[in-house]
Design a protein around this motif. Structure first.
Motif, PDB file in Angstrom:
ATOM      1  N   GLY A  86       0.774  -1.230   0.000  1.00  0.00           N
ATOM      2  CA  GLY A  86       0.000   0.000   0.000  1.00  0.00           C
ATOM      3  C   GLY A  86       0.804   1.277   0.000  1.00  0.00           C
ATOM      4  N   ARG A  87       2.144   1.179   0.050  1.00  0.00           N
ATOM      5  CA  ARG A  87       2.980   2.381   0.075  1.00  0.00           C
ATOM      6  C   ARG A  87       3.927   2.457  -1.115  1.00  0.00           C
ATOM      7  N   SER A  88       4.357   1.307  -1.585  1.00  0.00           N
ATOM      8  CA  SER A  88       5.315   1.271  -2.692  1.00  0.00           C
ATOM      9  C   SER A  88       4.725   0.455  -3.839  1.00  0.00           C
ATOM     10  N   GLY A  89       5.514   0.327  -4.887  1.00  0.00           N
ATOM     11  CA  GLY A  89       5.059  -0.406  -6.062  1.00  0.00           C
ATOM     12  C   GLY A  89       4.903   0.515  -7.248  1.00  0.00           C
ATOM     13  N   LYS A  90       4.619  -0.075  -8.395  1.00  0.00           N
ATOM     14  CA  LYS A  90       4.520   0.676  -9.636  1.00  0.00           C
ATOM     15  C   LYS A  90       3.080   1.107  -9.902  1.00  0.00           C
ATOM     16  N   VAL A  91       2.951   2.301 -10.436  1.00  0.00           N
ATOM     17  CA  VAL A  91       1.671   2.767 -10.986  1.00  0.00           C
ATOM     18  C   VAL A  91       1.948   3.169 -12.422  1.00  0.00           C
ATOM     19  N   ARG A  92       1.427   2.407 -13.361  1.00  0.00           N
ATOM     20  CA  ARG A  92       1.638   2.692 -14.782  1.00  0.00           C
ATOM     21  C   ARG A  92       0.448   3.499 -15.275  1.00  0.00           C
ATOM     22  N   VAL A  93       0.685   4.784 -15.453  1.00  0.00           N
ATOM     23  CA  VAL A  93      -0.390   5.700 -15.818  1.00  0.00           C
ATOM     24  C   VAL A  93      -0.127   6.282 -17.194  1.00  0.00           C
ATOM     25  N   ALA A  94      -1.175   6.413 -17.976  1.00  0.00           N
ATOM     26  CA  ALA A  94      -1.040   6.909 -19.338  1.00  0.00           C
ATOM     27  C   ALA A  94      -2.126   7.936 -19.613  1.00  0.00           C
ATOM     28  N   ALA A  95      -1.855   8.794 -20.588  1.00  0.00           N
ATOM     29  CA  ALA A  95      -2.845   9.812 -20.949  1.00  0.00           C
ATOM     30  C   ALA A  95      -2.679  10.169 -22.412  1.00  0.00           C
ATOM     31  N   ILE A  96      -3.736  10.688 -22.991  1.00  0.00           N
ATOM     32  CA  ILE A  96      -3.688  11.129 -24.382  1.00  0.00           C
ATOM     33  C   ILE A  96      -2.888  12.437 -24.463  1.00  0.00           C
ATOM     34  N   SER A 110       1.794  15.934  -6.791  1.00  0.00           N
ATOM     35  CA  SER A 110       1.023  15.868  -5.547  1.00  0.00           C
ATOM     36  C   SER A 110       0.917  14.436  -5.032  1.00  0.00           C
ATOM     37  N   PHE A 111       0.822  13.465  -5.936  1.00  0.00           N
ATOM     38  CA  PHE A 111       0.771  12.070  -5.494  1.00  0.00           C
ATOM     39  C   PHE A 111       2.117  11.637  -4.918  1.00  0.00           C
ATOM     40  N   HIS A 112       3.197  12.089  -5.546  1.00  0.00           N
ATOM     41  CA  HIS A 112       4.540  11.734  -5.055  1.00  0.00           C
ATOM     42  C   HIS A 112       4.771  12.286  -3.645  1.00  0.00           C
ATOM     43  N   ARG A 113       4.222  13.463  -3.356  1.00  0.00           N
ATOM     44  CA  ARG A 113       4.369  14.006  -1.995  1.00  0.00           C
ATOM     45  C   ARG A 113       3.672  13.117  -0.970  1.00  0.00           C
ATOM     46  N   LEU A 114       2.564  12.511  -1.366  1.00  0.00           N
ATOM     47  CA  LEU A 114       1.819  11.640  -0.457  1.00  0.00           C
ATOM     48  C   LEU A 114       2.452  10.254  -0.340  1.00  0.00           C
ATOM     49  N   PHE A 115       2.971   9.738  -1.466  1.00  0.00           N
ATOM     50  CA  PHE A 115       3.519   8.374  -1.496  1.00  0.00           C
ATOM     51  C   PHE A 115       4.884   8.398  -2.190  1.00  0.00           C
ATOM     52  N   PRO A 116       5.905   8.885  -1.506  1.00  0.00           N
ATOM     53  CA  PRO A 116       7.228   9.035  -2.137  1.00  0.00           C
ATOM     54  C   PRO A 116       7.885   7.720  -2.558  1.00  0.00           C
ATOM     55  N   SER A 276      -3.260  -3.127  -7.418  1.00  0.00           N
ATOM     56  CA  SER A 276      -2.600  -3.043  -6.115  1.00  0.00           C
ATOM     57  C   SER A 276      -3.177  -1.888  -5.304  1.00  0.00           C
ATOM     58  N   GLN A 277      -2.848  -1.877  -4.023  1.00  0.00           N
ATOM     59  CA  GLN A 277      -3.326  -0.800  -3.155  1.00  0.00           C
ATOM     60  C   GLN A 277      -2.834   0.553  -3.653  1.00  0.00           C
ATOM     61  N   ILE A 278      -1.590   0.622  -4.124  1.00  0.00           N
ATOM     62  CA  ILE A 278      -1.047   1.908  -4.555  1.00  0.00           C
ATOM     63  C   ILE A 278      -1.729   2.378  -5.837  1.00  0.00           C
TER      64      ILE A 278
END
Length: 293
Positions: A86-96, A110-116, A276-278
């Motif tokens: 719930g604190r670490s791991g990969k988040v693969r995010v994509a956008a147009i 802002s997400f990195h500040r919450l979950f470095p 995953s939780q993250i």
């Protein structure tokens, strides 16, 4: 049949080329070829048909590829679930491309500040390509614009955004107190290429109001649309998030009178994959940004 052999099969099938697949897998071409050859020996028939410039799957290869992806997806999901804290791991995010450079940077910061400890992997591509990556499990969360017509994905609207008329500063409409649809119906438009859904949004809005935009130029980047407008090549409709990042005084942005053109930005996920939780926390972060907008 070993798991690494299945991964090699998928790589070659995706690249349609042993050399490129070997580079991506961190192997020599001969080692990758031997891995595939052992699979073919075990099956008793070829997986790939060797052509002059590429390799193509045989019928047996297509069947095995489908099953290999299912097996590898299940294994990856189990591995991720076991290691999920719930604190670490990969988040693969994509956008147009009409969202990624304008919306994602602050969202990621802002997400990195919450979950470095989280590792954020970012991809930018057209809607069609992103939907395939979400379906195949290569991307956890994609951000695009409605409508999304693909089956087997979950689409959650995040927020609605106005599309603003942009003109050059010297354009006659730039100084007009109010601009309506009739003012732009006969004007030349600069649009993105047909692969970009923003063009569909613009054309759809115009058709709903009984005119078709006269497209004089199409480009592959929104920044180039803005530059051509500033040079007097035409007008366009631009998302508000792009206007907010534009500091060039050569362009003027206006809201159209009457119901304005808009687009709906949405989050796209694969409900059949383990998240995953993250990843779920990143989705909640996006919903929070929606509520704050």
């Amino acid at each position: 049949m070993e798991l690494e052999q299945l991964r090699h099969l998928v790589k070659v099938a995706e690249q349609e080329n042993f050399t490129r697949a070997a580079e991506l897998a961190g192997l020599s071409q001969s080692a990758l070829s031997r891995s595939v050859a052992r699979l073919e020996e075990e099956l008793g028939q070829p997986i790939f048909e060797r052509q002059s410039r590429k390799v193509a799957l045989t019928d047996a290869g297509r069947l095995l590829l489908d099953r290999a992806r299912i097996v590898l997806t299940m294994l990856d999901d189990v591995t991720a679930e076991i290691a999920d804290n719930g604190r670490s791991g990969k988040v693969r995010v994509a956008a147009i491309p009409t969202i990624a450079p304008y919306f994602l940077p602050e969202c990621l910061r802002s997400f990195h500040r919450l979950f470095p400890q989280a590792q954020l992997i970012v991809l930018e591509d057209t809607t069609e390509a992103l939907l395939k990556k979400v379906t195949d499990g290569e991307v956890d969360i994609a951000i695009g614009a409605l409508p999304i017509g693909t089956k087997y994905v979950e689409v959650e609207p995040l927020f609605e955004e106005e599309l603003l008329l942009v003109t050059g500063r010297e354009h006659p409409l730039a100084a007009k107190p109010s601009v309506c649809l009739a003012d732009i119906a006969e004007l030349p438009f600069v649009l993105l290429g047909e692969a970009h859904c923003l063009s569909d949004n613009v054309v759809s809005f115009c058709r709903q109001h009984s005119f078709h935009p006269v497209s004089v130029e199409r480009t592959s980047q929104l920044s180039m649309v803005q530059e051509l407008v500033a040079l007097g090549h035409g007008v366009s409709l631009i998302p508000d998030m792009a206007r907010a990042r534009d500091t060039n005084p050569a362009r003027v942005y206006r809201s159209l009178s009457g119901p304005p053109p808009t687009r709906t930005v949405a989050m796209i996920t694969n409900p059949y994959r383990y998240h995953s939780q993250i990843v779920r926390k990143f989705a909640e972060h996006l919903r929070g940004l929606r509520a704050a907008s």
